[in-house]
Enzyme design. Structure first.
Site, PDB file in Angstrom:
ATOM      1  CE  LYS A   1      77.048 109.391  26.452  1.00 58.33           C
ATOM      2  NZ  LYS A   1      77.655 108.442  25.261  1.00 58.33           N
TER       3      LYS A   1
ATOM      4  CB  SER B   1      73.597 107.989  26.070  1.00 53.83           C
ATOM      5  OG  SER B   1      73.753 106.984  25.205  1.00 53.83           O
TER       6      SER B   1
ATOM      7  CE  LYS C   1      72.447 114.065  17.631  1.00 54.04           C
ATOM      8  NZ  LYS C   1      72.794 112.620  17.194  1.00 54.04           N
TER       9      LYS C   1
ATOM     10  CG  ASN D   1      69.443 100.854  17.770  1.00 62.18           C
ATOM     11  OD1 ASN D   1      69.595 102.216  18.159  1.00 62.18           O
ATOM     12  ND2 ASN D   1      69.098 100.143  18.628  1.00 62.18           N
TER      13      ASN D   1
ATOM     14  CE  LYS E   1      78.790 109.525  16.147  1.00 67.06           C
ATOM     15  NZ  LYS E   1      77.391 109.455  16.317  1.00 67.06           N
TER      16      LYS E   1
ATOM     17  CB  THR F   1      67.817 106.416  18.372  1.00 70.86           C
ATOM     18  OG1 THR F   1      68.929 106.363  19.415  1.00 70.86           O
ATOM     19  CG2 THR F   1      68.111 107.399  17.381  1.00 70.86           C
TER      20      THR F   1
ATOM     21  CD  GLN G   1      76.163 113.164  19.403  1.00 72.03           C
ATOM     22  OE1 GLN G   1      76.486 112.562  18.321  1.00 72.03           O
ATOM     23  NE2 GLN G   1      75.429 112.534  20.251  1.00 72.03           N
TER      24      GLN G   1
ATOM     25  N   GLY H   1      77.455 103.619  20.920  1.00 69.32           N
ATOM     26  CA  GLY H   1      77.302 103.010  19.511  1.00 69.32           C
ATOM     27  C   GLY H   1      76.843 104.259  18.585  1.00 69.32           C
ATOM     28  CG  ASP H   2      76.889 106.531  14.689  1.00 70.38           C
ATOM     29  OD1 ASP H   2      75.890 107.478  15.118  1.00 70.38           O
ATOM     30  OD2 ASP H   2      77.070 106.427  13.713  1.00 70.38           O
TER      31      ASP H   2
HETATM   32  P1  NDP Z   1      73.029 100.608  12.340  1.00 70.48           P
HETATM   33  O1  NDP Z   1      74.506  99.949  11.852  1.00 70.48           O
HETATM   34  O2  NDP Z   1      72.190  99.799  13.354  1.00 70.48           O
HETATM   35  O3  NDP Z   1      72.242 100.551  10.950  1.00 70.48           O
HETATM   36  C1  NDP Z   1      72.722 101.247   9.816  1.00 70.48           C
HETATM   37  C2  NDP Z   1      71.556 101.217   8.801  1.00 70.48           C
HETATM   38  O4  NDP Z   1      71.821 101.971   7.656  1.00 70.48           O
HETATM   39  C3  NDP Z   1      71.507  99.770   8.105  1.00 70.48           C
HETATM   40  O5  NDP Z   1      70.609  99.367   7.616  1.00 70.48           O
HETATM   41  C4  NDP Z   1      72.584  99.990   6.917  1.00 70.48           C
HETATM   42  O6  NDP Z   1      72.571  99.204   5.723  1.00 70.48           O
HETATM   43  C5  NDP Z   1      72.045 101.489   6.617  1.00 70.48           C
HETATM   44  N1  NDP Z   1      73.359 102.267   5.918  1.00 70.48           N
HETATM   45  C6  NDP Z   1      74.510 102.358   6.729  1.00 70.48           C
HETATM   46  N2  NDP Z   1      75.306 103.066   5.728  1.00 70.48           N
HETATM   47  C7  NDP Z   1      74.591 103.063   4.629  1.00 70.48           C
HETATM   48  C8  NDP Z   1      74.856 103.934   3.424  1.00 70.48           C
HETATM   49  N3  NDP Z   1      76.064 104.548   3.022  1.00 70.48           N
HETATM   50  N4  NDP Z   1      73.965 103.689   2.448  1.00 70.48           N
HETATM   51  C9  NDP Z   1      72.859 103.088   2.622  1.00 70.48           C
HETATM   52  N5  NDP Z   1      72.484 102.668   3.694  1.00 70.48           N
HETATM   53  C10 NDP Z   1      73.313 102.706   4.784  1.00 70.48           C
HETATM   54  O7  NDP Z   1      73.103 101.995  12.781  1.00 70.48           O
HETATM   55  P2  NDP Z   1      72.158 102.962  13.356  1.00 70.48           P
HETATM   56  O8  NDP Z   1      70.975 102.561  13.127  1.00 70.48           O
HETATM   57  O9  NDP Z   1      72.458 102.945  14.951  1.00 70.48           O
HETATM   58  O10 NDP Z   1      72.251 104.412  12.747  1.00 70.48           O
HETATM   59  C11 NDP Z   1      71.647 104.957  11.710  1.00 70.48           C
HETATM   60  C12 NDP Z   1      71.949 106.413  11.669  1.00 70.48           C
HETATM   61  O11 NDP Z   1      71.200 106.788  13.071  1.00 70.48           O
HETATM   62  C13 NDP Z   1      73.251 106.808  11.544  1.00 70.48           C
HETATM   63  O12 NDP Z   1      72.953 107.955  10.709  1.00 70.48           O
HETATM   64  C14 NDP Z   1      73.317 107.123  12.995  1.00 70.48           C
HETATM   65  O13 NDP Z   1      74.524 108.150  13.105  1.00 70.48           O
HETATM   66  C15 NDP Z   1      72.086 107.726  13.610  1.00 70.48           C
HETATM   67  N6  NDP Z   1      72.030 107.852  14.770  1.00 70.48           N
HETATM   68  C16 NDP Z   1      72.126 106.572  15.811  1.00 70.48           C
HETATM   69  C17 NDP Z   1      71.786 106.542  17.017  1.00 70.48           C
HETATM   70  C18 NDP Z   1      71.853 105.516  17.786  1.00 70.48           C
HETATM   71  O14 NDP Z   1      71.548 105.536  19.142  1.00 70.48           O
HETATM   72  N7  NDP Z   1      72.480 104.206  17.408  1.00 70.48           N
HETATM   73  C19 NDP Z   1      71.427 107.804  17.762  1.00 70.48           C
HETATM   74  C20 NDP Z   1      71.341 108.916  16.784  1.00 70.48           C
HETATM   75  C21 NDP Z   1      71.476 109.071  15.455  1.00 70.48           C
HETATM   76  P3  NDP Z   1      74.014  98.107   5.617  1.00 70.48           P
HETATM   77  O15 NDP Z   1      73.558  96.978   6.770  1.00 70.48           O
HETATM   78  O16 NDP Z   1      73.601  97.849   4.131  1.00 70.48           O
HETATM   79  O17 NDP Z   1      75.133  98.725   5.883  1.00 70.48           O
HETATM   80  O1  2IT Z   2      74.383 110.198  16.934  1.00 67.27           O
HETATM   81  C1  2IT Z   2      74.224 109.998  18.349  1.00 67.27           C
HETATM   82  O2  2IT Z   2      73.515 110.713  18.809  1.00 67.27           O
HETATM   83  C2  2IT Z   2      74.441 108.683  18.598  1.00 67.27           C
HETATM   84  N1  2IT Z   2      74.957 107.954  17.831  1.00 67.27           N
HETATM   85  C3  2IT Z   2      74.221 108.225  20.263  1.00 67.27           C
HETATM   86  C4  2IT Z   2      75.282 108.740  20.834  1.00 67.27           C
HETATM   87  C5  2IT Z   2      75.477 108.455  22.159  1.00 67.27           C
HETATM   88  O3  2IT Z   2      76.086 108.931  22.989  1.00 67.27           O
HETATM   89  O4  2IT Z   2      74.463 107.747  22.856  1.00 67.27           O
END
Ligand code: NDP
Ligand code: 2IT
Length: 449
Positions: free
Chosen positions: A93, A381, A117, A244, A129, A212, A114, A168-169
């Site tokens: 997952k 999830s 977690k 997100n 992943k 998240t 992961q 998603g991620d």
């Molecule tokens: P999104 O794509 O929705 O947003 C990512 C954000 O981070 C954007 O503002 C983006 O800016 C910025 N960003 C991405 N890459 C970079 C970089 N190299 N340098 C600076 N800024 C950056 O992703 P999420 O919000 O879903 O994910 C954010 C983090 O949270 C990640 O580390 C992800 O692995 C983690 N995460 C996500 C989960 C989820 O359910 N979505 C769950 C747990 C963890 P820009 O638009 O300029 O790229």
């Molecule tokens: O990093 C993470 O935990 C996620 N991007 C969410 C993974 C998931 O299966 O919901």
């Protein structure tokens, strides 16, 4: 802290030899193995059964070609990945990341984290992943769709509701999950909960979008209450990213009475001393898919600054890194500490470098590691998988209440595990150990597979 245990040193040496060109993966493994020292010393059977050398080696690593056609008719080729890291406690997952920086090292560090977690959530999910070096920025909806369909044309043979459940991620939200789900259904002729983060009209869970970010704040509130007799209310908060995780961390932080003054993207950051207007941010990021700089054009008194690292120079009580890996280095951590930060809770995966973590821990502040504090997304999830299996859906309030209980439980498990091994207050060690204990126990029970 350097490793001293001979068994762990030898495992680490092999990891470096096998994965020498993968710095993020080695970084993630190093941090986790350092936490295991007291555990392997207290449990010699872990070495006898080769548990740690098995846990650092993915069960399967898939790499594939993803060809797609842009709106002008030109063919492009990206590289797709799925790592199926560990299935001892449940089907693989984990999310799918679409970003130009994606490579084997990034996917493997994310898949490794992961596993622990998912174990911490208490739900039956193994670790995986996936992703691609495809850059969704500036692409039309049809280009995104053609890419997602092509990606699934290979991925479908490796996943399944009881095998591996992606989500998603970075760069993957409900739009992309929808395209991938549609293609999976077409290819297999099956309607199953094979992906999570789905839209609400075709099997998604209420509160998954918020999970998240909300979970990060539930964890933070519990940590502050139990370890400091304090709360988020009245605190000044800086959140990096504006995707997100950042948006819904901001929403819950504001609901809890915190004042969020900054958000960012990879180009720069906004500062709003009056407190971020989240409806403006949602319009810019979720509806228009525009840059965060637009906020300063729309909200008088707010300021945009080019360069994302500068966000950590803004004085705050609570810092919530919610963008990407290694976004806080030792230098930024030292500035945060100098400016009086009291709490750092990771929303992104591995956003703090080892130097930054050491700086935070030496300063004695509250530090919540990603695999504990951002587990709310994957936990929800897991709740989406449960609802799909039951052919049923819970209300927003029901899912949110379960999420909150899970996050509170994760805090206490991590806290108690650290205490049990003489590291009271060290949630990095506690999260790694608590996540590991369940996986190791399942692996021992299942024999050498
Ligand atoms: P999104 O794509 O929705 O947003 C990512 C954000 O981070 C954007 O503002 C983006 O800016 C910025 N960003 C991405 N890459 C970079 C970089 N190299 N340098 C600076 N800024 C950056 O992703 P999420 O919000 O879903 O994910 C954010 C983090 O949270 C990640 O580390 C992800 O692995 C983690 N995460 C996500 C989960 C989820 O359910 N979505 C769950 C747990 C963890 P820009 O638009 O300029 O790229
Ligand atoms: O990093 C993470 O935990 C996620 N991007 C969410 C993974 C998931 O299966 O919901």
């Amino acid at each position: 802290m350097a490793l001293t245990n001979q068994y762990l040193l030898s495992v680490m040496e092999t990891v470096k030899k096998r994965n020498g060109a993968e710095p993020e993966f080695i970084q993630a493994v190093t941090e986790v193995l350092e936490s295991f020292e007291p555990v392997v010393e207290a449990n010699p059977q872990l070495e006898a059964l080769g548990i740690v050398e098995r846990i650092v080696e993915p069960e399967r690593f898939i790499q594939f070609r993803v060809p797609w056609v842009d709106d002008a008719g030109k063919v492009h080729v990206n590289r797709g990945y799925r790592v199926q890291f560990n299935s001892a406690i449940g089907p693989y997952k984990g999310g799918i990341r679409l970003h130009p920086s994606v490579n084997a090292s990034i996917i493997k560090f994310l898949g490794f984290e992961q596993c622990f977690k998912n174990s911490l959530t208490g739900l039956p999910m193994g670790g995986g992943k996936g992703g691609s070096d495809f850059d969704p920025k500036g692409k039309s909806d049809m280009e995104i769709m053609r890419f997602c369909h092509s990606f699934m044309n290979e991925l479908y043979r490796h996943i399944g509701a009881d095998t591996d459940v992606p989500a998603g991620d970075i760069g993957v939200g409900a739009r992309e999950v929808g395209f991938m789900f549609g293609q999976y259904k077409k290819l297999t002729n099956q309607y199953t909960g094979v992906l999570t983060g789905k839209g609400l009209s075709y099997g998604g869970s209420l509160a998954r979008k918020e999970a998240t970010g909300y979970g990060l704040l539930y964890f933070t509130e519990e940590m502050m209450s139990c370890m400091k007799n304090d709360s988020v209310a009245g605190k000044t908060i800086v959140i990096s990213g504006s995707g997100n995780v950042a948006i819904y961390a901001c929403e819950k932080a504001q609901e809890l009475g915190g004042k969020v003054v900054a958000l960012s993207d990879s180009n720069g950051y906004i500062y709003d001393a009056e407190g971020i207007k989240l409806d403006v941010v949602k319009q810019i990021k979720e509806v228009e898919r525009a840059r965060i700089s637009v906020y300063a054009d729309r909200v008088p008194g707010s300021v945009y600054t080019v360069g994302c690292k500068g966000i950590w120079t803004i004085p705050c009580d609570i810092a919530l890194p919610c963008a990407t890996q290694n976004e806080i280095d030792g230098e930024s951590a030292a500035i945060l500490v100098k400016n009086g930060v009291q709490v750092v809770a990771e929303g992104a995966n591995m956003p703090s470098t080892p130097e930054a973590i050491a700086t935070f821990q030496n300063a004695g502040l509250l530090f919540a590691p990603a695999k504990a504090s951002n587990a709310g997304g994957v936990a929800t999830s897991g709740l989406e998988m449960s609802q799909n299996s039951m052919r049923y859906s819970w209300t927003f309030e029901e899912v949110d209440a379960k999420l909150k209980q899970i996050m509170i439980g994760i805090f206490h498990n991590a806290y108690d595990a650290a205490k049990k091994y003489g590291k009271e207050g060290d949630l990095v060690a506690g999260a790694n150990i608590a996540g590991f204990e369940k996986i190791a126990s399942a692996m021992i029970a299942q024999g050498v597979v």
